[in-house]
Design a protein around this motif. Structure first.
Motif, PDB file in Angstrom:
ATOM      1  N   ASP A 164       3.750   1.203  -6.447  1.00  0.00           N
ATOM      2  CA  ASP A 164       2.307   1.400  -6.252  1.00  0.00           C
ATOM      3  C   ASP A 164       1.960   2.717  -6.955  1.00  0.00           C
ATOM      4  N   PRO A 168     -11.216   1.732   3.866  1.00  0.00           N
ATOM      5  CA  PRO A 168     -10.767   0.349   4.079  1.00  0.00           C
ATOM      6  C   PRO A 168     -11.890  -0.588   4.507  1.00  0.00           C
ATOM      7  N   LEU A 180      -7.165  -2.118  -2.786  1.00  0.00           N
ATOM      8  CA  LEU A 180      -6.862  -2.771  -1.505  1.00  0.00           C
ATOM      9  C   LEU A 180      -7.424  -1.905  -0.377  1.00  0.00           C
ATOM     10  N   PRO A 181      -7.836  -2.537   0.717  1.00  0.00           N
ATOM     11  CA  PRO A 181      -8.393  -1.732   1.805  1.00  0.00           C
ATOM     12  C   PRO A 181      -7.311  -1.027   2.623  1.00  0.00           C
ATOM     13  N   CYS A 182      -6.731  -0.014   2.040  1.00  0.00           N
ATOM     14  CA  CYS A 182      -5.778   0.807   2.803  1.00  0.00           C
ATOM     15  C   CYS A 182      -5.937   2.249   2.338  1.00  0.00           C
ATOM     16  N   ARG A 183      -5.695   3.154   3.259  1.00  0.00           N
ATOM     17  CA  ARG A 183      -5.830   4.573   2.929  1.00  0.00           C
ATOM     18  C   ARG A 183      -4.521   5.090   2.348  1.00  0.00           C
ATOM     19  N   ARG A 235       0.640  -0.531  10.691  1.00  0.00           N
ATOM     20  CA  ARG A 235       0.916  -1.943  10.393  1.00  0.00           C
ATOM     21  C   ARG A 235       0.919  -2.165   8.880  1.00  0.00           C
ATOM     22  N   ILE A 236      -0.068  -1.555   8.217  1.00  0.00           N
ATOM     23  CA  ILE A 236      -0.162  -1.713   6.761  1.00  0.00           C
ATOM     24  C   ILE A 236       1.028  -1.028   6.082  1.00  0.00           C
ATOM     25  N   TYR A 282       0.753 -11.518   0.845  1.00  0.00           N
ATOM     26  CA  TYR A 282       0.753 -10.045   0.834  1.00  0.00           C
ATOM     27  C   TYR A 282      -0.684  -9.520   0.944  1.00  0.00           C
ATOM     28  N   LEU A 293     -13.744  -1.396   1.298  1.00  0.00           N
ATOM     29  CA  LEU A 293     -12.903  -2.111   0.323  1.00  0.00           C
ATOM     30  C   LEU A 293     -12.555  -3.525   0.805  1.00  0.00           C
ATOM     31  N   ALA A 294     -12.550  -3.709   2.119  1.00  0.00           N
ATOM     32  CA  ALA A 294     -12.270  -5.051   2.654  1.00  0.00           C
ATOM     33  C   ALA A 294     -13.411  -6.016   2.356  1.00  0.00           C
ATOM     34  N   TYR A 297       3.643 -15.608  -2.206  1.00  0.00           N
ATOM     35  CA  TYR A 297       3.866 -14.307  -1.567  1.00  0.00           C
ATOM     36  C   TYR A 297       2.721 -13.343  -1.895  1.00  0.00           C
ATOM     37  N   ARG A 316       7.880  -3.505   3.771  1.00  0.00           N
ATOM     38  CA  ARG A 316       8.609  -4.782   3.671  1.00  0.00           C
ATOM     39  C   ARG A 316       8.512  -5.350   2.247  1.00  0.00           C
ATOM     40  N   LYS A 317       7.345  -5.160   1.641  1.00  0.00           N
ATOM     41  CA  LYS A 317       7.173  -5.618   0.249  1.00  0.00           C
ATOM     42  C   LYS A 317       8.132  -4.856  -0.680  1.00  0.00           C
ATOM     43  N   HIS A 329       3.899  -3.194   6.311  1.00  0.00           N
ATOM     44  CA  HIS A 329       3.711  -4.344   5.420  1.00  0.00           C
ATOM     45  C   HIS A 329       4.101  -3.972   3.984  1.00  0.00           C
ATOM     46  N   ILE A 330       3.648  -2.802   3.546  1.00  0.00           N
ATOM     47  CA  ILE A 330       3.982  -2.339   2.185  1.00  0.00           C
ATOM     48  C   ILE A 330       5.484  -2.044   2.100  1.00  0.00           C
ATOM     49  N   PHE A 334      -4.115  -7.324   4.372  1.00  0.00           N
ATOM     50  CA  PHE A 334      -5.035  -6.198   4.195  1.00  0.00           C
ATOM     51  C   PHE A 334      -6.463  -6.539   4.621  1.00  0.00           C
ATOM     52  N   TYR A 335      -6.753  -7.822   4.722  1.00  0.00           N
ATOM     53  CA  TYR A 335      -8.151  -8.214   4.900  1.00  0.00           C
ATOM     54  C   TYR A 335      -8.379  -8.905   6.249  1.00  0.00           C
ATOM     55  N   TRP A 393       5.863  -9.546 -10.191  1.00  0.00           N
ATOM     56  CA  TRP A 393       7.156 -10.056  -9.726  1.00  0.00           C
ATOM     57  C   TRP A 393       6.979 -11.006  -8.536  1.00  0.00           C
TER      58      TRP A 393
END
Lengths: 514, 297
Positions: A67, B70, A79-82, A2-3, B97, B73-74, B93, A9-10, A6-7, B101-102, B88
C-alpha cells in the motif's frame, strides 16, 4: 482495528512465500547459534547473520509497498480507511512476522544455552529495541519514500556502500580489546531513530513525500556526522561517568616512574623498522589495591614539545593501516602498579622531536576488576562465573595439526572485554590471556549482532614440546601443562574511572626500544 | 456536490491547473473534456486527495478534499485507467477485499454485476484484459452504491460492447448518484452527459449544461452576393472564420436564433442566404481547440 486486521490478512496472503523464506532463514540461524561455542560464527551462521537483516528489510519494503505512500495512483488512498489503519496493519505484520519470531528465536537460543529466558527479559527486549532502531524503522522509513522495490534495493546498495566506506575511514571495525562505546552508539542511534520516525510519520500522516525525502536525507547525513564527529574520548568519558561503580579510596593516577628497565620482549613484538620506532616510557599506577586488576584503554594522547609543536596520537584500532598512522599510543601493564606508555611512531617524526623536552598528556579509561575473585574452570568443564556468565574450556583443533585450549565465556548480558584468563599448570607455571584478545580473520561476515548471546573467548596454543624461554614462547603452551592444570578467570568489573595524566620533561630518545 | 475554488496545481514549473472554478451539481453527469495534458486527471485526483492543491481548494460533499474521512470515502467511487489495482488478487478476492471497507456494500448488487460483466472470479486481475479489469473495478465501485462517481478516462481503449455495458451500468445509478468523468471520448459523452466543462491548458474555457451548449453553438454558412472583405475584428463568438469567394463559414459560439441573423447582416449587408447547422459535441470541441491554436484530441 477491524480494518487493520483485514489489511494485515491481505498482506499475509500476498507475502506468505517471502515470509516463509525469512522464517526459514531465522530458523537456520537459530539452529546454528544454539550450537555455537565460539565468539566467531561458522561460515553458514556468518552468512545467515548478513542475509537475515537483508531478508527482513526486503520483507518490510514489500509490505510497506503493498500500500505505497509515494505517487498519486494508489488504490488504498481512496478506500474509506484512515492512515492509522494502514499503519497498524503494517506494524502488525512486522511484529508478527519479524519481531515475535525473533523473540522466540532468542528465547530458544537462551534456553538451549542454559539461560532461562524469563530471567533475561530486559536483554531480550533490548534486542527487540535494537532491531527496531537498527533495522525495522530505517527499512520502513526508506520503503515509505520509494516508488517500488527496485528503488528500495538501489537505495540499500547505495547506503551500504556509503556506510562501508565511512566505517573503513572511521576504523569502525575496532579490535575486540577496544572498549565498546555505548554512549557514542546510543547517541548515533537516537539521531537515526528521530530521523526515521519523522520520515514514517510524515508519510503516513500527510503523504508529504518531498518533505519526507528531505527529512530522510537529512537524517542520514546527521547520523553519519554524529557517528564520525562525536568525540570518542568524550563519550567514553560520559559512559564511565554514568557507571555508578567507582574506585573507592585513593583515586587512580598515572605518573612518570623512572628506574624501570626496558621490557625484554618489546623489541621483538614491535621491532624498529626503517620507517617506524617504538618508545616505552615507564609510568606508575597509584591507587590500586592488591585485590584489583586494572585494564587501561588509551583514549587520547598528545605530545607537546618545548618548541610549541603538538602531536596527537590516533586511538589504536584493528585497521590494516595501523602501521601507517603517524603516532599510535597505548598503555601496557608491566606488573603490579607499573605500566609503560608505548608510543609507536614514524621514524621521521621521532627524528624531529627525539631530543626535545616534551610533555605527554594522556587520557585513559581504567576498568578495574576484582583480582581476588578468580573462578576456577576445570579443563573440559563448564562453570558459572559471576560477571562473565558461563565459562567453559576445551581442547580444540585450531588448524590441521595444531591444537589449542579454548576458553569461552557466554552470557545474555554484556561481557566486558579484557577479563583475565590464566592457565595454571600443575607445576605452578602459568600463562595469561585475555578474553577477546584473539580475533580470527575469516573470509565471511563475522558480525553476530542478532545473537542474544554475548560470547568472549581466549586461546592457548598447545605445542608438543616445552618451548618456554624461547623467542615468542609467551604464546605457546606445552600440552603437558594442560593435564592436571586448570583455568582461572577473573570476572567481575568493579569500577570504571577516567584518568588524565601528564608526563613532564620527557626526552623521547631516552626511551627508544632497541 | 463538488466545488472547485481557484484551484491551482503545479508540478515543478508545469502549471497543470490554473485557478479552476467549477461546480458539479448533485445528480448531474458532469463531463470534463479537453485535450491531452489539459489537467482533467489532475482535477479528479485532487477531488479524492490523491494529489494536494498548490492553492485553492476542492470541497466534496461539503468536506475539504484534504480532510475526506472514511464516512465520505465510503460514499465516493473512484475509477481511473491509471489507478494501481492490486493485480495479484483474484477477481473474487478483490471484491471480497473491497467489501470489508464499505458498510453499504450490497452482495446482491455485486452478484448481479459479476453476472452481467461475466467476471471470472478465480482469475487474478493481472491476467484479465483491460476491459475486464475495468469491469471488475466498476463492479467493486458500484456494489457499495456510491453517491458520487469519479471516473477518469473510463472508456478509453475499450471495445464498443464493453463501453456500452459500462455506460449502462453507470447510468443506472443516476440521478441518485452524481457522476464526474474526465474523458476525451466526446461521442460517448454527448450521449449521456448532462453537463460539460472544457478544460484547456489548466483553465476552464466553459462549463455549462450540455443542452445549452449545443443550443448556443452553430456551424454558420453565409452565401454572399459578391466577395467582400471579412470584418477586421470578428465579433465575439465568431470562431475560425473562413471565407472562400462568396462563401463565408464560421462557428458561432453565441448563437441566438432571434439575433444572430441580424448580427450577420450588420457585417455583411449584401448576402443571399444564411444557414445555421447544429453541431455535434466533437465539432464544438474541435472548433474551440482550433480557435485557441490547439488540436482537440
Amino acid at each position: 482495528m477491524r480494518i487493520a486486521q483485514h489489511i494485515f490478512r491481505k498482506d499475509i496472503r500476498r507475502l506468505w512465500w517471502e515470509s516463509t523464506v525469512t522464517l526459514a532463514i531465522l530458523a537456520a540461524l537459530t539452529w546454528a547459534d544454539r550450537w555455537r561455542n565460539d565468539y566467531t560464527p561458522g561460515t553458514m551462521e556468518g552468512w545467515l547473520n548478513l542475509l537475515l537483516p537483508f531478508a527482513w528489510a526486503y520483507l518490510i519494503a514489500l509490505v510497506v509497498l503493498e500500500d505505497p505512500l509515494v505517487g498519486d495512483r494508489q488504490f488504498w488512498v481512496t478506500l474509506p480507511c484512515r492512515w492509522p489503519s494502514i499503519f497498524a496493519a503494517k506494524a502488525l505484520f512486522i511484529l508478527a512476522l519479524i519481531h515475535i519470531p525473533y523473540l522466540v528465536s532468542c528465547s530458544v537460543i537462551l534456553g538451549a544455552r542454559g539461560f532461562p529466558p524469563i530471567n533475561y527479559l530486559p536483554q531480550l527486549f533490548g534486542k527487540q529495541l535494537a532491531l527496531v532502531v537498527c533495522l525495522t524503522l530505517p527499512a520502513a522509513a526508506l520503503a515509505t519514500v520509494v516508488r517500488n522495490v527496485v528503488q528500495f534495493l538501489l537505495a540499500i546498495i547505495l547506503l551500504g556502500v556509503a556506510a562501508t566506506l565511512m566505517s573503513h575511514g572511521q576504523g569502525m571495525l575496532d579490535a575486540l580489546w577496544i572498549p565498546v562505546n555505548y554512549v557514542h552508539n546510543a547517541v548515533t542511534l537516537v539521531v537515526l531513530t528521530a530521523g526515521t520516525l519523522t520520515v514514517v510519520c510524515l508519510q503516513y500522516v500527510r503523504r508529504a513525500t518531498s518533505l519526507a525525502r528531505a527529512a530522510g536525507a537529512a537524517a542520514v547525513i546527521a547520523t553519519a556526522m554524529t557517528y564520525a564527529w562525536l568525540p570518542q574520548p568524550r563519550t567514553l568519558e560520559l559512559q564511565c561517568a554514568l557507571d555508578s561503580r567507582k574506585t573507592v579510596g585513593e583515586p587512580l593516577s598515572i605518573h612518570f616512574s623512572a628506574g624501570q628497565g626496558q621490557p625484554a620482549d618489546l623489541g621483538r613484538r614491535m621491532p624498529a623498522t626503517p620507517s617506524r620506532v617504538t618508545l616505552a616510557i615507564p609510568v606508575a599506577l597509584s591507587g590500586l589495591t592488591d585485590q584489583t586488576r586494572v585494564y587501561l584503554n588509551q583514549l587520547a594522547l598528545q605530545v607537546d614539545t618545548t618548541e610549541g609543536k603538538h602531536y596527537s596520537a590516533t586511538l589504536a584500532t584493528s585497521r590494516s593501516e595501523y602501521e601507517t598512522l603517524p603516532l599510535v599510543a597505548f598503555l601496557e601493564l608491566a606488573g603490579p602498579g607499573h605500566a609503560r606508555q608505548i608510543l609507536r611512531m614514524e621514524r621521521a617524526l621521532f627524528d624531529q622531536i627525539k631530543d626535545s623536552t616534551t610533555t605527554i598528556r594522556g587520557t585513559v579509561k581504567a576498568d578495574s576488576h576484582r583480582a581476588d575473585a578468580a573462578v576456577t574452570v576445570p579443563i573440559g568443564g563448564r562453570v558459572l562465573a559471576p560477571g562473565l556468565g558461563v565459562c567453559s574450556s576445551a581442547i580444540v583443533q585450531l588448524r590441521p595439526g595444531e591444537d589449542g585450549l579454548k576458553v569461552v565465556c557466554e552470557s545474555p548480558t554484556d561481557i566486558p572485554s579484557g577479563g583475565a584468563v590464566t592457565l595454571m599448570a600443575a607445576n605452578r607455571n602459568s600463562w595469561g590471556e585475555r578474553l577477546g584478545s584473539a580475533m580470527t580473520f575469516v573470509g565471511y561476515p563475522r558480525n553476530t549482532w542478532l545473537s542474544p548471546m554475548n560470547r568472549r573467548d581466549a586461546f592457548f596454543h598447545l605445542t608438543a614440546e616445552d618451548v618456554s624461554g624461547r623467542a615468542g614462547s609467551r604464546w605457546l603452551v606445552p600440552v603437558s601443562a594442560v593435564s592436571g592444570g586448570h583455568i582461572l578467570v577473573t570476572p567481575e568489573r568493579t569500577a570504571c574511572d577516567m584518568i588524565t595524566y601528564e608526563l613532564k620533561g620527557i626526552r623521547l630518545s631516552d626511551y627508544l626500544v632497541r | 456536490m463538488i466545488q472547485m475554488q481557484a484551484l491551482t496545481r503545479n508540478f515543478g514549473t508545469l502549471h497543470a491547473l490554473q485557478g479552476v472554478n467549477l461546480e458539479v451539481p448533485a445528480g448531474s453527469v458532469f463531463a470534463i473534456v479537453g485535450p491531452n495534458g489539459a489537467g482533467k486527471t489532475t482535477a479528479l485526483k485532487l477531488c479524492v486527495n490523491l494529489l494536494r492543491a498548490t492553492t485553492g481548494r476542492v470541497t466534496v460533499m461539503g468536506v475539504d478534499s484534504r480532510r475526506l474521512g472514511p464516512s465520505e470515502l465510503a460514499r465516493i467511487g473512484y475509477m481511473a485507467e491509471s489507478r494501481q489495482l492490486p493485480e495479484w488478487m483474484s477477481t473474487g478476492y478483490f471484491l471480497s477485499y473491497c467489501k470489508e471497507f464499505y458498510p453499504n456494500w450490497s452482495d446482491d448488487d455485486a452478484a448481479e454485476l459479476i453476472r452481467r460483466f461475466e467476471l471470472p472470479l478465480d482469475r487474478p486481475l493481472k491476467s484479465l484484459s483491460r476491459g475486464m479489469r475495468m469491469k471488475a473495478a466498476l463492479a467493486a465501485t458500484l456494489s457499495y452504491r456510491p453517491q458520487l462517481l469519479l471516473l477518469d478516462e473510463p472508456f478509453s481503449g475499450l471495445d464498443v460492447l464493453v463501453r456500452e455495458q459500462l455506460i449502462e451500468s453507470i447510468l443506472e445509478r443516476t440521478p441518485e448518484a452524481t457522476v464526474l468523468l474526465a474523458s476525451h471520448d466526446l461521442a460517448e459523452i454527448e450521449s449521456f452527459a448532462t453537463h460539460i466543462a472544457y478544460l484547456d491548458e489548466g483553465r476552464i474555457r466553459f462549463a455549462e449544461e450540455m443542452s445549452t451548449l449545443t443550443e448556443r453553438f452553430r456551424e454558420i454558412e453565409v452565401l454572399l452576393e459578391s466577395p467582400s472583405d471579412p470584418p477586421p475584428s470578428p465579433p465575439p463568438g465568431w470562431l475560425n472564420l473562413q471565407q472562400s469567394g462568396v462563401t463565408l463559414r464560421f462557428t458561432h459560439a453565441r448563437y441566438d436564433p432571434d439575433s444572430t441573423d441580424g448580427e450577420i447582416r450588420r457585417h455583411y449587408p449584401a448576402l443571399r442566404e444564411i444557414t445555421a447547422s447544429p453541431m455535434p459535441l466533437r465539432a464544438i470541441v474541435y472548433a474551440l481547440a482550433k480557435s485557441s491554436g490547439r488540436t482537440a484530441a
